[in-house]
Scaffold this active site. Structure first.
Site, PDB file in Angstrom:
ATOM      1  N   ASN A  10       0.943  -1.262   0.164  1.00  9.45           N
ATOM      2  CA  ASN A  10       0.021   0.120  -0.175  1.00  9.45           C
ATOM      3  C   ASN A  10       0.927   1.470  -0.087  1.00  9.45           C
ATOM      4  O   ASN A  10       1.512   1.714   0.959  1.00  9.45           O
ATOM      5  CB  ASN A  10      -0.814  -0.114   1.186  1.00  9.45           C
ATOM      6  CG  ASN A  10      -1.695   1.316   1.212  1.00  9.45           C
ATOM      7  OD1 ASN A  10      -1.791   1.907   0.660  1.00  9.45           O
ATOM      8  ND2 ASN A  10      -2.456   1.237   2.387  1.00  9.45           N
ATOM      9  N   LYS A  12       0.220   4.129  -0.484  1.00 10.41           N
ATOM     10  CA  LYS A  12      -0.774   5.444   0.064  1.00 10.41           C
ATOM     11  C   LYS A  12      -0.408   6.462  -0.535  1.00 10.41           C
ATOM     12  O   LYS A  12      -0.444   6.543  -1.686  1.00 10.41           O
ATOM     13  CB  LYS A  12      -0.388   5.555   1.736  1.00 10.41           C
ATOM     14  CG  LYS A  12      -0.340   4.302   2.526  1.00 10.41           C
ATOM     15  CD  LYS A  12      -0.092   4.655   3.997  1.00 10.41           C
ATOM     16  CE  LYS A  12      -0.448   3.272   4.718  1.00 10.41           C
ATOM     17  NZ  LYS A  12      -0.319   3.452   6.121  1.00 10.41           N
ATOM     18  N   HIS A  96      -9.691   0.884   4.825  1.00 11.01           N
ATOM     19  CA  HIS A  96      -8.620   1.260   5.359  1.00 11.01           C
ATOM     20  C   HIS A  96      -8.592   2.196   6.655  1.00 11.01           C
ATOM     21  O   HIS A  96      -9.561   3.061   6.490  1.00 11.01           O
ATOM     22  CB  HIS A  96      -7.239   1.920   4.472  1.00 11.01           C
ATOM     23  CG  HIS A  96      -5.985   1.995   5.015  1.00 11.01           C
ATOM     24  ND1 HIS A  96      -5.647   2.870   5.834  1.00 11.01           N
ATOM     25  CD2 HIS A  96      -5.009   1.019   4.736  1.00 11.01           C
ATOM     26  CE1 HIS A  96      -4.266   2.576   6.370  1.00 11.01           C
ATOM     27  NE2 HIS A  96      -3.931   1.615   5.699  1.00 11.01           N
ATOM     28  N   GLU A  98      -6.787   4.475   7.773  1.00 16.32           N
ATOM     29  CA  GLU A  98      -6.954   6.113   7.567  1.00 16.32           C
ATOM     30  C   GLU A  98      -7.993   6.578   6.814  1.00 16.32           C
ATOM     31  O   GLU A  98      -8.194   7.842   6.999  1.00 16.32           O
ATOM     32  CB  GLU A  98      -5.426   6.268   6.653  1.00 16.32           C
ATOM     33  CG  GLU A  98      -4.113   6.076   7.263  1.00 16.32           C
ATOM     34  CD  GLU A  98      -3.138   5.586   6.442  1.00 16.32           C
ATOM     35  OE1 GLU A  98      -3.145   5.392   5.376  1.00 16.32           O
ATOM     36  OE2 GLU A  98      -2.059   5.156   7.272  1.00 16.32           O
ATOM     37  N   GLU A 166      -5.601  -4.981  10.363  1.00 15.89           N
ATOM     38  CA  GLU A 166      -4.407  -3.891  10.831  1.00 15.89           C
ATOM     39  C   GLU A 166      -4.941  -3.252  12.007  1.00 15.89           C
ATOM     40  O   GLU A 166      -5.652  -2.089  11.927  1.00 15.89           O
ATOM     41  CB  GLU A 166      -4.399  -2.795   9.385  1.00 15.89           C
ATOM     42  CG  GLU A 166      -4.135  -3.714   8.117  1.00 15.89           C
ATOM     43  CD  GLU A 166      -3.688  -2.635   7.025  1.00 15.89           C
ATOM     44  OE1 GLU A 166      -2.535  -2.778   6.798  1.00 15.89           O
ATOM     45  OE2 GLU A 166      -4.601  -1.483   6.666  1.00 15.89           O
ATOM     46  N   GLY A 172       2.207   2.259  10.667  1.00 18.09           N
ATOM     47  CA  GLY A 172       3.096   3.424  10.344  1.00 18.09           C
ATOM     48  C   GLY A 172       3.723   3.916  11.516  1.00 18.09           C
ATOM     49  O   GLY A 172       4.413   5.087  11.940  1.00 18.09           O
ATOM     50  N   SER A 212       3.437  -1.930  10.149  1.00 15.49           N
ATOM     51  CA  SER A 212       4.686  -1.943  10.550  1.00 15.49           C
ATOM     52  C   SER A 212       5.383  -3.405  10.335  1.00 15.49           C
ATOM     53  O   SER A 212       6.278  -3.724  10.834  1.00 15.49           O
ATOM     54  CB  SER A 212       5.090  -1.583  11.832  1.00 15.49           C
ATOM     55  OG  SER A 212       4.583  -0.346  12.197  1.00 15.49           O
TER      56      SER A 212
HETATM   57  P1  PGA Z   1       2.680   0.411   7.590  1.00 16.71           P
HETATM   58  O1  PGA Z   1       1.230   0.623   6.825  1.00 16.71           O
HETATM   59  O2  PGA Z   1       3.122  -1.059   7.040  1.00 16.71           O
HETATM   60  O3  PGA Z   1       3.445   1.564   7.320  1.00 16.71           O
HETATM   61  O4  PGA Z   1       2.462   0.383   9.116  1.00 16.71           O
HETATM   62  C1  PGA Z   1       0.339  -0.571   6.834  1.00 16.71           C
HETATM   63  C2  PGA Z   1      -1.047  -0.240   6.203  1.00 16.71           C
HETATM   64  O5  PGA Z   1      -1.464   0.786   6.474  1.00 16.71           O
HETATM   65  O6  PGA Z   1      -1.718  -0.853   5.234  1.00 16.71           O
END
Ligand code: PGA
Length: 254
Positions: A10, A12, A96, A98, A166, A172, A212
């Protein structure tokens, strides 16, 4: 009836055209297990979908990061499922955290999106996960079950769905869930699917972990019996994404 390992990247809201080309050439050159061992899907921002589609080797697939909840039309700024199909983009990430948290997408809205995207022929990476506050108050399973339920009550066929667990506190942050924490929720989610959909859906639906994931922690996570792959954010922009794809081998040798 094995569940094929799945690794999603992803990207983003990151990258310039030049950076995207570089990432794709690293991916294309990477030595990774064959397509019958691992399914790899990368998710660039909308504006780079065409560029990536033109450059990415065909054994890797592409996902959009979102799509509109119903048929396109007068919805300024949105991208419809029909458009993704028209461009030959097979996958979409929906729900997601976010988008749930920053853009206030509710469980019902995400459920509607999943159902509509599937009805148009897209495959869906559907994300669920709890916040730190919810984990600390002991409601992790209630939260992910409610998110999954909003999807389950709108669809009957799970063949084209990958469920991504997740935990928001791990996204992140560099604070990855421990293999035991990931396994516990994946196991519970599979049990939830067994009771609320069917034993077949529970046995065949891939439940992937995100938050992460890195080249350093992927193997241990991949070894968990109910972890069927990963959704990778930050590390999917780096060469270590290749190492994460390779962690599919852990499953193969189990
Ligand atoms: P990250 O994000 O690996 O940077 O923690 C994962 C995601 O949001 O799909």
């Amino acid at each position: 009836m094995g569940r094929k390992f799945f690794v999603g990247g992803n990207w983003k809201c990151n990258g310039t055209a030049e950076e995207v080309k570089k990432i794709v050439s690293t991916l294309n050159a990477g030595e990774v297990p064959s397509e019958d061992v691992v399914e790899v899907v990368v998710s660039p921002p909308f504006v780079f979908l065409g560029l990536v589609k033109g450059l990415l080797k065909p054994d890797f697939h592409i996902a959009a990061q979102n799509c509109w909840v119903k048929k396109g039309g007068a919805f300024t700024g949105e991208v419809s499922a029909e458009m993704l199909i028209n461009l030959g983009i097979p996958w979409v990430i929906l729900g997601h955290s976010e988008r749930r948290l920053i853009l206030n997408e509710s469980n019902d809205f995400v459920g509607d999106k999943v159902a509509y995207a599937l009805s148009q022929g897209l495959k869906v990476i559907a994300c669920v996960g709890e916040t730190l506050e919810q984990r600390e108050s002991g409601s992790t399973m209630d939260v992910v079950a409610a998110q999954t339920k909003a999807i389950a009550e709108r669809i009957s066929n799970w063949e084209n769905v990958v469920l991504a667990y997740e935990p928001v506190w791990a996204i992140g942050t560099g604070k990855v869930a421990s293999p035991a924490q990931a396994q516990e929720v994946h196991f519970e989610l599979r049990k939830w699917l067994q009771v609320n959909t069917s034993p077949e859906v529970a046995a065949t639906t891939r439940i992937i972990y995100g938050g992460s994931v890195s080249g350093a922690n992927c193997k241990e996570l991949a070894a968990q019996p109910d972890v069927d792959g990963f959704l990778v954010g930050g590390a999917s922009l780096k060469p270590e994404f290749i190492d994460i794809i390779k962690s599919a081998e852990v499953k193969k040798s189990m």
